[in-house]
Design a protein around this motif. Structure first.
Motif, mmCIF file in Angstrom:
data_model
loop_
_atom_site.group_PDB
_atom_site.id
_atom_site.type_symbol
_atom_site.label_atom_id
_atom_site.label_comp_id
_atom_site.label_asym_id
_atom_site.label_seq_id
_atom_site.Cartn_x
_atom_site.Cartn_y
_atom_site.Cartn_z
ATOM 1 N N SER A 74 -16.752 -19.158 -5.466
ATOM 2 C CA SER A 74 -15.500 -19.312 -6.216
ATOM 3 C C SER A 74 -15.711 -20.217 -7.431
ATOM 4 C CB SER A 74 -14.405 -19.875 -5.308
ATOM 5 O OG SER A 74 -14.821 -21.121 -4.778
ATOM 6 N N SER A 75 -16.554 -21.213 -7.290
ATOM 7 C CA SER A 75 -16.936 -22.046 -8.425
ATOM 8 C C SER A 75 -18.445 -22.297 -8.323
ATOM 9 C CB SER A 75 -16.171 -23.369 -8.416
ATOM 10 O OG SER A 75 -16.508 -24.114 -7.274
ATOM 11 N N TRP A 76 -19.110 -22.207 -9.457
ATOM 12 C CA TRP A 76 -20.562 -22.362 -9.491
ATOM 13 C C TRP A 76 -20.921 -23.834 -9.336
ATOM 14 C CZ3 TRP A 76 -22.952 -17.777 -9.387
ATOM 15 C CH2 TRP A 76 -22.258 -16.667 -9.830
ATOM 16 N N GLN A 77 -21.677 -24.161 -8.317
ATOM 17 C CA GLN A 77 -22.051 -25.548 -8.014
ATOM 18 C C GLN A 77 -23.484 -25.828 -8.506
ATOM 19 O OE1 GLN A 77 -19.774 -27.607 -6.516
ATOM 20 N NE2 GLN A 77 -18.352 -25.882 -6.595
ATOM 21 N N TRP A 78 -23.636 -26.033 -9.805
ATOM 22 C CA TRP A 78 -24.962 -26.248 -10.377
ATOM 23 C C TRP A 78 -25.562 -27.582 -9.933
ATOM 24 C CZ3 TRP A 78 -27.322 -22.233 -12.302
ATOM 25 C CH2 TRP A 78 -26.567 -21.174 -12.795
ATOM 26 N N HIS A 79 -24.742 -28.509 -9.525
ATOM 27 C CA HIS A 79 -25.267 -29.819 -9.096
ATOM 28 C C HIS A 79 -26.027 -29.721 -7.771
ATOM 29 C CE1 HIS A 79 -22.280 -30.470 -5.892
ATOM 30 N NE2 HIS A 79 -21.433 -29.834 -6.699
ATOM 31 N N ASN A 80 -25.914 -28.590 -7.057
ATOM 32 C CA ASN A 80 -26.675 -28.410 -5.816
ATOM 33 C C ASN A 80 -28.186 -28.506 -6.065
ATOM 34 O OD1 ASN A 80 -24.328 -28.078 -4.362
ATOM 35 N ND2 ASN A 80 -24.458 -25.835 -4.303
ATOM 36 N N PHE A 81 -28.640 -28.011 -7.228
ATOM 37 C CA PHE A 81 -30.065 -28.072 -7.543
ATOM 38 C C PHE A 81 -30.517 -29.506 -7.775
ATOM 39 C CE2 PHE A 81 -28.941 -23.716 -8.744
ATOM 40 C CZ PHE A 81 -29.893 -23.022 -8.029
ATOM 41 N N ALA A 82 -29.709 -30.298 -8.451
ATOM 42 C CA ALA A 82 -30.049 -31.701 -8.676
ATOM 43 C C ALA A 82 -30.026 -32.484 -7.363
ATOM 44 C CB ALA A 82 -29.083 -32.323 -9.677
ATOM 45 N N ASP A 83 -29.059 -32.179 -6.491
ATOM 46 C CA ASP A 83 -28.998 -32.855 -5.192
ATOM 47 C C ASP A 83 -30.232 -32.530 -4.351
ATOM 48 O OD1 ASP A 83 -26.556 -33.860 -5.956
ATOM 49 O OD2 ASP A 83 -25.377 -32.400 -4.780
ATOM 50 N N ALA A 84 -30.637 -31.275 -4.344
ATOM 51 C CA ALA A 84 -31.822 -30.881 -3.578
ATOM 52 C C ALA A 84 -33.078 -31.546 -4.136
ATOM 53 C CB ALA A 84 -31.971 -29.366 -3.587
ATOM 54 N N TRP A 85 -33.161 -31.645 -5.469
ATOM 55 C CA TRP A 85 -34.314 -32.288 -6.113
ATOM 56 C C TRP A 85 -34.447 -33.737 -5.647
ATOM 57 C CZ3 TRP A 85 -37.686 -30.527 -10.080
ATOM 58 C CH2 TRP A 85 -38.462 -31.501 -10.667
ATOM 59 N N ASN A 86 -33.325 -34.448 -5.577
ATOM 60 C CA ASN A 86 -33.353 -35.859 -5.191
ATOM 61 C C ASN A 86 -33.551 -36.050 -3.695
ATOM 62 O OD1 ASN A 86 -32.972 -36.661 -7.848
ATOM 63 N ND2 ASN A 86 -30.738 -36.539 -7.653
ATOM 64 N N LYS A 87 -32.946 -35.211 -2.869
ATOM 65 C CA LYS A 87 -33.054 -35.379 -1.407
ATOM 66 C C LYS A 87 -34.438 -35.032 -0.879
ATOM 67 C CE LYS A 87 -28.205 -34.705 -0.335
ATOM 68 N NZ LYS A 87 -27.203 -33.860 0.308
ATOM 69 N N VAL A 88 -35.100 -34.066 -1.485
ATOM 70 C CA VAL A 88 -36.388 -33.596 -0.974
ATOM 71 C C VAL A 88 -37.560 -34.386 -1.563
ATOM 72 C CG1 VAL A 88 -37.891 -31.552 -0.903
ATOM 73 C CG2 VAL A 88 -35.467 -31.302 -0.558
ATOM 74 N N ASN A 89 -37.337 -35.116 -2.640
ATOM 75 C CA ASN A 89 -38.402 -35.781 -3.383
ATOM 76 C C ASN A 89 -39.399 -34.724 -3.873
ATOM 77 O OD1 ASN A 89 -39.970 -37.665 -4.615
ATOM 78 N ND2 ASN A 89 -40.644 -38.679 -2.740
ATOM 79 N N TYR A 90 -38.875 -33.812 -4.672
ATOM 80 C CA TYR A 90 -39.620 -32.653 -5.150
ATOM 81 C C TYR A 90 -40.904 -33.008 -5.896
ATOM 82 C CZ TYR A 90 -40.623 -28.168 -7.230
ATOM 83 O OH TYR A 90 -41.246 -27.016 -7.606
#
Length: 164
Positions: A74-90
């Motif tokens: 319903s709404s594009w959540q682009w911040h999900n990619f930034a959250d995953a980057w920080n949580k996983v220590n990419y």
């Protein structure tokens, strides 16, 4: 003189005899038949990659409440990619993958170099042994090389060796 004749534009009647529209419009070109079975196979196989990729991207852009549905978010959540980057220590994970890949490639090249040397050396010995027709050489036939059992021996496990 011949080059100027080639550069002059031609009428459709002149070009029809040398390719024209019937053969794709270029002199000497011909239309090729389409292999529809191959085209259909490639299309189906490409879907095996594109469909999961689509679901992965669409799911990554959803909220956690929408994650199990097949609908578009319903709404594009682009911040999900930034959250995953920080949580996983990419960056650390990518560095670890790069180190493992470089080490694996280096070890593969090293070991395959030794194997290639051994194979090339044995191929040279085998080819020179099979090309020699002299009876003075004890291993002149492939059945007498060290990787084949001796045809004259009746006991199992008896192998002859060929001096290199």
């Amino acid at each position: 003189m011949a080059q100027t004749a080639l550069m002059q534009p031609q009428t459709p009647a002149q070009s029809a005899g040398r390719g024209g529209r019937r053969h794709g419009g270029f002199p000497g070109s011909r239309l090729k038949r389409v292999n529809w079975w191959l085209t259909a196979t490639v299309a189906v196989l490409s879907l095996t990659i594109l469909v999961p990729l689509y679901f992965t991207v669409v799911t990554a852009l959803k909220t956690p409440a929408e994650a199990g549905t097949f609908s578009l978010p319903s709404s594009w959540q682009w911040h999900n990619f930034a959250d995953a980057w920080n949580k996983v220590n990419y960056p650390k994970a990518a560095l670890n993958s790069a180190i493992v890949t470089v080490c694996a490639v280096a070890l593969t090249l090293l070991t395959n170099t030794f194997v290639a040397y051994a194979v090339a050396r044995n191929m040279t010995s085998a080819s020179s042994a099979s090309s020699t027709t002299s009876s003075s050489r004890p291993c002149s036939s492939p059945s007498q090389w060290s990787c084949f059992p001796s045809p004259s021996s009746s006991a199992a496990g008896t192998w002859t060796t060929c001096p290199v």
